[in-house]
Design an enzyme around this catalytic site. Sequence first.
Site, short mmCIF file in Angstrom:
data_model
loop_
_atom_site.label_atom_id
_atom_site.label_comp_id
_atom_site.label_asym_id
_atom_site.label_seq_id
_atom_site.Cartn_x
_atom_site.Cartn_y
_atom_site.Cartn_z
N ARG A 1 0.43 1.10 -1.69
CA ARG A 1 -0.04 1.97 -0.87
C ARG A 1 -1.43 2.56 -0.35
NH1 ARG A 1 0.99 4.32 -5.80
NH2 ARG A 1 -1.36 5.88 -6.11
N LYS B 1 0.89 7.32 19.70
CA LYS B 1 0.66 7.78 20.84
C LYS B 1 0.43 6.80 21.83
CE LYS B 1 1.92 11.45 19.98
NZ LYS B 1 1.32 11.89 18.39
#
Length: 400
Positions: free
Chosen positions: A64, A214
């Site tokens: 994590r 993106k």
Amino acid sequence: MNEPLRRNRPQGISTRAIHLGYDPATEQGALTPPIYMTSTFAFETAEAGSEMFKGERPGYIYGRTRNPTQTILEERVASLESGEACMTTASGMAAISSVMLTLLDSGDEVVIDHTVYGNTFAYFTQALPRFGIVVRLADFTDPQTLQEAVSEKTKVVFFETPANPNLRVIDIAEIVRIASNIGATVVVDNTFATPVLQRPLEFGVDIVVHSATKYLGGHGDLLGGVVIGTKAMLARVRSTGLRWMTGATLSPFNCFLIMRGLKTLELRMERHSTSALALARLLEGHRNVASISYPGLESFPQYELARRQMSASGGLIAFEVDGGMEVGLALMNRLKLVTRAVSLGDTETLIQHPASMTHAIYNAEERAKHGISDSLLRLSVGLENIDDLLDDVEQALTAL
């Protein structure tokens, strides 16, 4: 006789994106860094594990917070953005929320530019106030409005440049100057420009965030985010915002995909920018186009500022057609090669209608006030051959 290598200069963007932080000799000659698909890591001794938890010994503890695949990606992105350190997250919104939940407490104030991505706008104006955080809006293209909005309680100043969806360009150095006078942390979303075209940290910004979904990933096949800043700041964000508050860890496989995307980032941004400029010129000269916003056009209101801050103008175009929203939607439906979809930075050229899609969270009054008209369209120019794109856009415009 060959000229000697020029050693007194930093390596270029593509070289670092391809090679930095990895030696194939350390991984049995594997040219591509391996994907470490593990959730936890074994300790050599019990004492070593205890030291790692205390921060007294380097190493990996649990997936994590960090993973070796993430480490290589983070080193590369930090270098490209001229930062000391980087942290990856599961999405661009996870990057923003991990930063804000680290820096802000109840009673603090944040000032943001009034034109940002719709979900970012919702996060600041609807989510953070639930925790007692005051959020103020200002028009950062007029720095005086920021000056009037900040106070001694302002802890963070946040903006995008170019801004989503209308591509407003903000003077980064001037915003930093105002924020530094009150000791506020400046956070900039650099998703639209990428480190190839603009590096806000070099203008004095404290933290840069991206939606790696993106341009960094570049292929429309992943979600991811990154945060870049100093080592001390990123250690805080990793231990608090990521580890405790959000748990929004980026998977090792998506790290691998983003590293793949980085290898062609410079080449892709050159193509995106060149093609977008050609399309912007077509749109600017077409009789059915009412207005266009693209930083590479001399008619762009902040053209000179964009030239100072950015090495090229990027792959996003905002424009309006004569006849308003109904005609704009008709244009979208007449396009054959350009795809109707949200997101940006993909290999495919995408078009969307911000008022009813990505920025629908703004109410009608807010959209009108902040330059997001109902007739505005946003075009993300992909990597198709430019002649094919020009033909498609022209036939759709002419048919209106």
